[in-house]
Design an enzyme around this catalytic site. Structure first.
Site, PDB file in Angstrom:
ATOM      1  N   HIS A  13       0.861  -1.201   0.000  1.00  0.00           N
ATOM      2  CA  HIS A  13       0.000   0.000   0.000  1.00  0.00           C
ATOM      3  C   HIS A  13       0.890   1.242   0.000  1.00  0.00           C
ATOM      4  CE1 HIS A  13      -2.879   3.001   1.326  1.00  0.00           C
ATOM      5  NE2 HIS A  13      -3.816   2.179   0.921  1.00  0.00           N
TER       6      HIS A  13
ATOM      7  N   GLU B  87      -3.993   2.180  -7.060  1.00  0.00           N
ATOM      8  CA  GLU B  87      -4.370   3.280  -6.170  1.00  0.00           C
ATOM      9  C   GLU B  87      -3.451   4.470  -6.435  1.00  0.00           C
ATOM     10  OE1 GLU B  87      -6.647   1.677  -2.424  1.00  0.00           O
ATOM     11  OE2 GLU B  87      -4.585   2.127  -1.953  1.00  0.00           O
TER      12      GLU B  87
END
Ligand code: 13P
Length: 256
Positions: free
Chosen positions: A93, A165
């Site tokens: 992430h 993302e």
């Protein structure tokens, strides 16, 4: 292909609050064919929630793991220790990459550790605002993909999920703004092209690619209908039952 809705709770909720919230979600969510819903609570909540969860409705994901299976790694949690509790693990992430300075090598080890332990890695990739401004999006996405998947064998690639993302679209990032469907379509094309070039058409077609960044009930439908997008990785909106539920309902319609 299935549609995936994954709620990344990040560092929110005490174990008690997480359990109450899960109880609420389990009452609302009905199992649906072609739709996989998962939540990623803090590591400390995974064990108790794994006893509470109804896996027909929801699966559990870890937010992070160690790339080693055991050993002298103070403070780390091996993915092998989470076997039986989680089905998925978010890896790489942007908050891990940029706040905790996780390296490509560590991310690659984590992806491989997940696959080795039969847990599906959700490998997050995405360019920063400045990389986007300097026209580096394509290179960044290709580099993060090739590095992250480097130690995964061909047949194990089918056990991986990618989440695109863009860092500039994550709601908690200063100055964040939602991506337009065109922005996303452009990056998904880059990702799918890379997968085809490197691993062939079957992997390109079989590997789920999710989108994450400021997803909410009003943009979820538009995002889910972008060609090549197979689901959503949701931060802020996954912490609010009404919003998360709304997104799931939208996904059900798109998936049916
Ligand atoms: P937001 O949905 O809050 O933008 O967070 C996205 C994210 O980082 C999910 O992993």
């Amino acid at each position: 292909m299935k549609t995936y809705i994954v709620g990344n709770w990040k560092m929110n909720f005490t174990v008690g609050d997480a359990s109450v919230y899960l109880h609420k979600l389990l009452k609302r969510i009905k199992p649906a064919r072609n739709l996989q819903v998962a939540i990623a609570p803090s590591t400390i909540a995974l064990q108790p929630l794994s006893l509470q969860i109804d896996r027909k409705k929801l699966k559990l994901a870890a937010q992070n793991c160690c790339g080693k299976d055991y050993g002298a790694y103070t403070g780390e949690t091996a993915i092998s220790q989470l076997r039986g509790m989680v089905d998925y693990c978010i890896v790489g992430h942007s908050e891990r990459r940029y706040v905790f300075n996780e390296t490509d090598q560590q991310i690659r080890e984590k992806v491989a550790a997940c696959v080795r332990n039969n847990i599906t890695p959700i490998l997050c990739i995405g360019e920063t605002e400045s990389e986007r401004t300097f026209g580096e999006t394509r290179d960044v996405l290709r580099d993060q993909l090739s590095s992250g998947l480097k130690d995964v064998s061909r047949e194990d690639l089918e056990k991986c999920i990618i989440a695109y993302e863009p860092v500039w679209a994550i709601s908690s990032v200063k100055g964040a703004r939602p991506a337009t469907p065109d922005d996303i379509a452009n990056s998904i094309k880059i990702i799918r092209e890379f997968l085809r070039e490197m691993y062939g058409k079957t992997i390109e077609e079989k590997m789920p690619v999710l989108f994450g960044g400021s997803v909410n009930p009003s943009n979820a439908g538009a995002y889910l209908t972008i060609p090549g997008v197979n689901g959503l990785l949701i931060g802020g909106a996954s912490l609010i039952a009404d919003q998360f539920d709304d997104i799931i309902e939208t996904a059900k319609k798109v998936a049916s």
